[in-house]
Scaffold this motif. Sequence first.
Motif, PDB file in Angstrom:
ATOM      1  N   GLN A 232       8.208  12.156   6.467  1.00 23.62           N
ATOM      2  CA  GLN A 232       8.891  11.097   5.736  1.00 23.62           C
ATOM      3  C   GLN A 232       9.085   9.868   6.623  1.00 23.62           C
ATOM      4  OE1 GLN A 232      12.839  12.251   4.715  1.00 23.62           O
ATOM      5  NE2 GLN A 232      13.478  10.177   4.178  1.00 23.62           N
ATOM      6  N   ASP A 233       8.904   8.687   6.014  1.00 26.38           N
ATOM      7  CA  ASP A 233       9.191   7.409   6.668  1.00 26.38           C
ATOM      8  C   ASP A 233       8.363   7.175   7.925  1.00 26.38           C
ATOM      9  OD1 ASP A 233      11.001   6.414   4.823  1.00 26.38           O
ATOM     10  OD2 ASP A 233      12.697   7.402   5.775  1.00 26.38           O
ATOM     11  N   ASN A 234       7.134   7.643   7.944  1.00 29.60           N
ATOM     12  CA  ASN A 234       6.259   7.399   9.087  1.00 29.60           C
ATOM     13  C   ASN A 234       5.455   6.130   8.810  1.00 29.60           C
ATOM     14  OD1 ASN A 234       4.782   7.651  11.396  1.00 29.60           O
ATOM     15  ND2 ASN A 234       4.102   9.746  11.008  1.00 29.60           N
ATOM     16  N   PRO A 235       5.710   5.015   9.524  1.00 37.89           N
ATOM     17  CA  PRO A 235       5.018   3.763   9.218  1.00 37.89           C
ATOM     18  C   PRO A 235       3.550   3.784   9.638  1.00 37.89           C
ATOM     19  CG  PRO A 235       6.424   3.476  11.114  1.00 37.89           C
ATOM     20  CD  PRO A 235       6.692   4.856  10.603  1.00 37.89           C
ATOM     21  N   ILE A 236       2.688   3.244   8.803  1.00 37.81           N
ATOM     22  CA  ILE A 236       1.269   3.143   9.101  1.00 37.81           C
ATOM     23  C   ILE A 236       0.753   1.775   8.661  1.00 37.81           C
ATOM     24  CG2 ILE A 236       0.775   5.621   8.927  1.00 37.81           C
ATOM     25  CD1 ILE A 236      -0.203   5.146   6.085  1.00 37.81           C
ATOM     26  N   ASP A 237      -0.377   1.395   9.212  1.00 41.99           N
ATOM     27  CA  ASP A 237      -1.075   0.178   8.796  1.00 41.99           C
ATOM     28  C   ASP A 237      -2.516   0.566   8.543  1.00 41.99           C
ATOM     29  OD1 ASP A 237      -1.487  -2.535   8.271  1.00 41.99           O
ATOM     30  OD2 ASP A 237      -2.103  -2.938  10.340  1.00 41.99           O
ATOM     31  N   MET A 238      -3.111   0.054   7.462  1.00 43.82           N
ATOM     32  CA  MET A 238      -4.479   0.431   7.108  1.00 43.82           C
ATOM     33  C   MET A 238      -5.325  -0.803   6.864  1.00 43.82           C
ATOM     34  SD  MET A 238      -3.959   1.735   3.163  1.00 43.82           S
ATOM     35  CE  MET A 238      -2.346   2.432   3.528  1.00 43.82           C
ATOM     36  N   TYR A 239      -6.634  -0.638   7.046  1.00 44.26           N
ATOM     37  CA  TYR A 239      -7.580  -1.730   6.848  1.00 44.26           C
ATOM     38  C   TYR A 239      -8.943  -1.116   6.579  1.00 44.26           C
ATOM     39  CZ  TYR A 239      -7.367  -0.603  11.863  1.00 44.26           C
ATOM     40  OH  TYR A 239      -7.288   0.061  13.060  1.00 44.26           O
ATOM     41  N   ASP A 240      -9.780  -1.843   5.815  1.00 50.11           N
ATOM     42  CA  ASP A 240     -11.019  -1.254   5.327  1.00 50.11           C
ATOM     43  C   ASP A 240     -12.196  -2.200   5.494  1.00 50.11           C
ATOM     44  OD1 ASP A 240     -11.506  -2.747   2.539  1.00 50.11           O
ATOM     45  OD2 ASP A 240      -9.358  -2.365   2.750  1.00 50.11           O
ATOM     46  N   ASP A 241     -13.395  -1.674   5.312  1.00 50.16           N
ATOM     47  CA  ASP A 241     -14.632  -2.440   5.516  1.00 50.16           C
ATOM     48  C   ASP A 241     -14.806  -3.563   4.504  1.00 50.16           C
ATOM     49  OD1 ASP A 241     -15.186  -0.809   7.623  1.00 50.16           O
ATOM     50  OD2 ASP A 241     -16.738   0.365   6.630  1.00 50.16           O
ATOM     51  N   LEU A 242     -14.213  -3.408   3.313  1.00 50.29           N
ATOM     52  CA  LEU A 242     -14.351  -4.443   2.290  1.00 50.29           C
ATOM     53  C   LEU A 242     -13.270  -5.523   2.406  1.00 50.29           C
ATOM     54  CD1 LEU A 242     -15.203  -2.334  -0.902  1.00 50.29           C
ATOM     55  CD2 LEU A 242     -16.768  -3.668   0.522  1.00 50.29           C
ATOM     56  N   ALA A 243     -12.345  -5.332   3.327  1.00 50.74           N
ATOM     57  CA  ALA A 243     -11.244  -6.282   3.541  1.00 50.74           C
ATOM     58  C   ALA A 243     -10.336  -6.398   2.314  1.00 50.74           C
ATOM     59  CB  ALA A 243     -11.758  -7.660   3.948  1.00 50.74           C
ATOM     60  N   VAL A 244     -10.234  -5.308   1.548  1.00 50.05           N
ATOM     61  CA  VAL A 244      -9.191  -5.261   0.529  1.00 50.05           C
ATOM     62  C   VAL A 244      -7.837  -5.391   1.234  1.00 50.05           C
ATOM     63  CG1 VAL A 244      -8.100  -3.858  -1.259  1.00 50.05           C
ATOM     64  CG2 VAL A 244     -10.588  -3.853  -1.012  1.00 50.05           C
ATOM     65  N   LEU A 245      -7.702  -4.651   2.340  1.00 45.65           N
ATOM     66  CA  LEU A 245      -6.570  -4.790   3.244  1.00 45.65           C
ATOM     67  C   LEU A 245      -7.108  -5.057   4.647  1.00 45.65           C
ATOM     68  CD1 LEU A 245      -4.275  -1.838   2.124  1.00 45.65           C
ATOM     69  CD2 LEU A 245      -4.193  -4.214   1.384  1.00 45.65           C
TER      70      LEU A 245
END
Length: 330
Positions: A232-245
């Motif tokens: 619970q409450d584990n912060p993450i950051d994500m990013y992808d090849d299409l640059a949606v994020l």
Amino acid sequence: MKRLLVFVCFLIGVPAFAATPQQKQRARPCQDQEAQRSVWPQGTLLWGTGRTAVEKEMSSVLVSVDLDKVRLRGGTRLKELRIEEGRLVAPSRARNKLVGSVFRGTASDGQRVEVALCAAEPSARNPSMVWYRIELWNKQSAAWENPCVATSRVPSPRALVVQGVWDETGARQEAPGRFTFACENGAIAKCISWGYAPWAKKDGHSLAELHQACTRMARADYCGDGRSHTRQDNPIDMYDDLAVLTQTTEPSRGWQPERASFEAAWTPEGAWCLARTREGQALETILAQCPGRFEPGANDLGDGDRCTVRRKEGLARRALLRNRSYGKDE
């Protein structure tokens, strides 16, 4: 699309539903709910629903719903219902005309359940997508109850309509005539909210596989077998090849990029490679959990993302998504 920082905050909750003989008279569905409900902080939700068995992580009171077995208020059978980009559509019927309908669903143990559609609310960010408030008939308590698990941030969770179903390994399958009610605090719905709607496209590319990879990433399902390795409450950051994020580089109240490091790259089947685990388990532990899947080997993905364990040759699909996290000791 602007950068998005995501906090994985999953809670398992609501008492398990048990099968008992059905009452002769039942209360009407979609009545007012109590303000507070019990929850258990577990951090492993996929569907966002309560479990049929507390000890079974990948059990659920509702894993699929039949599209062709729907009764309108009053008992009339509804025909030709379909799903369009995250919403239920019936010929010549506005979405609110579906409120009060009762669907037939299935729990993870194969038990048939009834699901009432109590409200339809267009998404504020995407009006073409609809959030639904649903209730499940609980035979044990002889009452209609919200099957979606509540959290402090989302105390009255809703559900999204998603084509297809997920099995106990976390794999998505096309299932003609069936769909998923994905509750707000589960990975399926969260990944849609984060930008990976499986019916959407970016630059002509479908986001369906990115969405599935996201459900693996959100739960830290490295082996792709349904087992989560997060909390619970584990912060993450994500990013992808299409640059949606894209990767978050600016500090904020909830995210300190300098504390984060690369964790893993992801495919729809689980991790493609790992630098470390989110909760500090030794990589050898993950290798032992899914033997024959990974092998030691450095792999430079660029931008400072380097793996130390990767999928074996011949088993790996192209990684679609990457994430950073603080890690247990960071």
